[in-house]
Write an enzyme that holds these catalytic residues in place. Structure first.
Site, PDB file in Angstrom:
ATOM      1  N   ASP A  93       0.867  -1.179   0.000  1.00 60.24           N
ATOM      2  CA  ASP A  93       0.000   0.000   0.000  1.00 60.24           C
ATOM      3  C   ASP A  93       0.905   1.230   0.000  1.00 60.24           C
ATOM      4  OD1 ASP A  93      -1.627   2.170   0.761  1.00 60.24           O
ATOM      5  OD2 ASP A  93      -3.034   0.848   1.784  1.00 60.24           O
ATOM      6  N   LYS A 148      -4.040  11.114  -0.355  1.00 62.13           N
ATOM      7  CA  LYS A 148      -2.967  11.681   0.474  1.00 62.13           C
ATOM      8  C   LYS A 148      -2.010  12.543  -0.343  1.00 62.13           C
ATOM      9  CE  LYS A 148      -4.861   9.032   3.537  1.00 62.13           C
ATOM     10  NZ  LYS A 148      -5.791   9.588   4.543  1.00 62.13           N
TER      11      LYS A 148
END
Length: 562
Positions: free
Chosen positions: A321, A363
């Site tokens: 991830d 993000k």
């Protein structure tokens, strides 16, 4: 004779009446005893109402546990199981096990902190004494760059191409493979973040509604119920929901410690693998976050090589991830797992097909509301299956078009990445400096939107109970929502994740002032506030005992059914 008969009959009637009276008294006595017990239990539980209310409903045979909103501490550690419980058998029979089981993960202190913030959110003018949200990993530092680009490119927002409306084209049905222009722009952006040391094929990417959907989809593709994935601790609390809830997949922790800055070791991986086998769980892979959430660190090359060697030996999968890959603001540089495979000449091998990457724009670009995530895999079967599953969480065509134009602007793309990283570094330094002034240290980090903060010296004891007590005081007394390490499955009590990119600089400064004042106040252990907190904790332990007494049988039954 008549007198005898009359007397006998009267005696018999009197005996019968006496028996009936005794039976009535017995039943009456049982009823009184039953309701006395109910009343006694109600009164006993009401004593605990200083922290929370436990309402016992005798006739329905149900127990409700609710928060006492009139108390300063609206929940204790005991309340972590959620705001209310209703275990009526009849109601549960009407719903699915998925709807009624308590495996969603929302009972985590990670999410409970959010709930308390939402009840009393800080605002510099409207609510200056409210709770400051430091538990949300959101990047708000570079919105001005995005807004400036949007102002200069109105066609992208207005669904136009070369001045001509393409609204109809975007509004009509779209294939779930995604817009080719956006997929190309996305993989180019991913390569740019990685210094163009590795490239990505747009045909190997699957678009999903955020990284949450991407991780769950991979679980469905790679594992069955009761299969397991190994995750190094501490890890993102949401994984308990994302990976397990609907898939039935189990998480087995790889315990990492502060002795080596929470880095993964061969012995820790082997121990986790053996533990899974003892639990009769088939290990299907390892999932890592790189850069790490919640540590804010990039994985070393040695760790990545270790992981590749392990999955090669065990013939299992590896999910990397990498949603924070663009937030790396200082050395060492970020190394993608795909780069490691390439450097080791593992392309077109079996292990090549068993490594998968998760990415999103939540993000790096600061757009969590756009719900843009992606799976990258070299296994064509995984890509095909994940693409079909993506029908349950597609990215809108309008979003894809807007971002395809934005990310295709190479000049802006490069400018944004560099500027955003500098801003993150500056804000990170301010947080670390503020913590130092409060006498608090943190793990040295170089990425992410948070710091892994060491508050072990503030614990009353080296236990997770003490960690939760400290967390409650920080939420309710200091008015800061931070995430306790136990919610991230950290094996050591006293660590907390503190976010810094979702607020203004002034708000961060205020948060540090509050924290410093709190730390200074803890030096007086005999203060009135400390004694009150101690009393509340003692009552909390009583509450936890009542909770275990009331619901242990249900928990055991649920575990047996699993």
């Amino acid at each position: 004779m008549g007198l005898a008969e009359k007397t006998g009959k009267g005696t018999y009637g009197l005996q019968l009446q006496t028996i009936k009276s005794k039976s009535a008294l017995t039943l009456w006595g049982r009823s009184v005893l039953f309701y006395f017990f109910q009343f006694y239990l109600f009164i006993f539980l009401s004593i605990l109402n200083k922290i929370y209310s436990i309402i016992y409903t005798p006739l329905a045979g149900q127990i409700w546990i609710a928060i006492n909103t009139n108390n300063q501490r609206k929940f204790s550690v005991f309340q972590q199981q959620t705001q209310s419980y209703h275990f009526g058998e009849e109601r549960m029979g009407l719903l699915s096990r998925k709807a009624t089981c308590n495996s969603h993960g929302q009972d985590s202190s990670y999410f409970l902190g959010w709930q308390e913030y939402e009840k009393n959110p800080y605002h510099p003018l409207d609510n200056p004494k409210g709770i400051i949200q430091m538990g949300l990993a959101e990047n708000q530092l570079s919105f001005d760059l995005l807004e400036s680009w949007l102002a200069k490119n109105p066609d992208a927002v207005g669904c136009k191409r070369d001045g001509q409306s393409i609204f109809r084209e975007l509004a009509l049905f779209q294939d779930y493979h995604g817009l080719p222009a956006f997929k190309q722009a996305l993989v180019d952006f991913m390569a740019e973040i990685r210094g163009n040391k590795v490239t990505f094929d747009p045909n190997h990417i699957v678009l999903t509604a955020g990284a949450t959907s991407a991780n769950e989809t991979l679980m469905f593709c790679l594992a069955e119920q009761r299969d397991a994935f190994l995750l190094p601790t501490p890890y993102y609390p949401g994984f308990d929901r994302d990976l397990k809830w609907r898939t039935g997949v189990e998480i087995v922790p790889i315990h990492c410690t502060s002795s080596n800055r929470f880095q993964i070791t061969a012995s820790a991986i082997e121990e986790a693998y053996r533990h899974a086998q003892k639990q009769n769980l088939r290990v299907k892979g390892i999932l890592i976050t790189n850069p790490s959430n919640p540590l804010g660190t990039t994985m070393t090359r040695a760790e990545l090589d270790l992981l590749i060697d392990f999955i090669t030996d065990k013939e299992i999968h590896l999910i990397s991830d990498e949603i924070y890959s663009g937030t790396v603001f200082s050395s060492p540089d970020f190394v993608s797992i795909m780069q490691v495979l390439k450097d080791r000449n593992l392309e077109k091998t079996e292990v090549w097909d068993r490594v998968h990457v998760v990415y999103s724009l939540s993000k790096d670009l600061g757009l969590p509301g756009f719900r843009v995530g992606a799976i990258y895999s070299n296994d064509p079967t995984v890509v095909a299956a994940a693409t079909k599953m993506s029908s349950f969480g597609l990215v809108s065509s309008q979003t894809q078009y807007l971002l395809s134009v934005m990310l295709s602007d190479k000049k802006f793309r490069n400018y944004y990445i560099a500027k955003n990283q500098k801003r993150l570094q500056k804000r990170h330094r301010k947080l670390v400096s503020g913590l130092e002034k409060a006498g608090i240290g943190c793990l040295e980090s170089n990425a992410g939107l948070f710091c892994w903060v060491d508050m072990r010296h503030l614990l009353s004891s080296n236990t997770f109970e003490a960690e939760m007590e400290l967390w409650e005081r920080i939420v309710y007394d200091v008015k800061l929502n931070i995430s306790p390490g136990s919610s991230c499955h950290c094996s050591e009590p006293g660590w907390f994740r503190v976010c810094f990119a979702n607020m203004s600089e002034d708000t961060l400064k205020l948060a540090m002032q509050r924290l410093k004042s709190f730390v200074n106040s803890t030096t007086s252990s005999n203060s009135k506030g400390h004694q009150e907190s101690k009393n509340l904790r003692q009552e909390s332990h009583i509450g936890k005992w009542i909770f275990r007494l009331s619901f242990q049988s249900f928990h055991d039954r649920e575990q047996d059914e699993r």
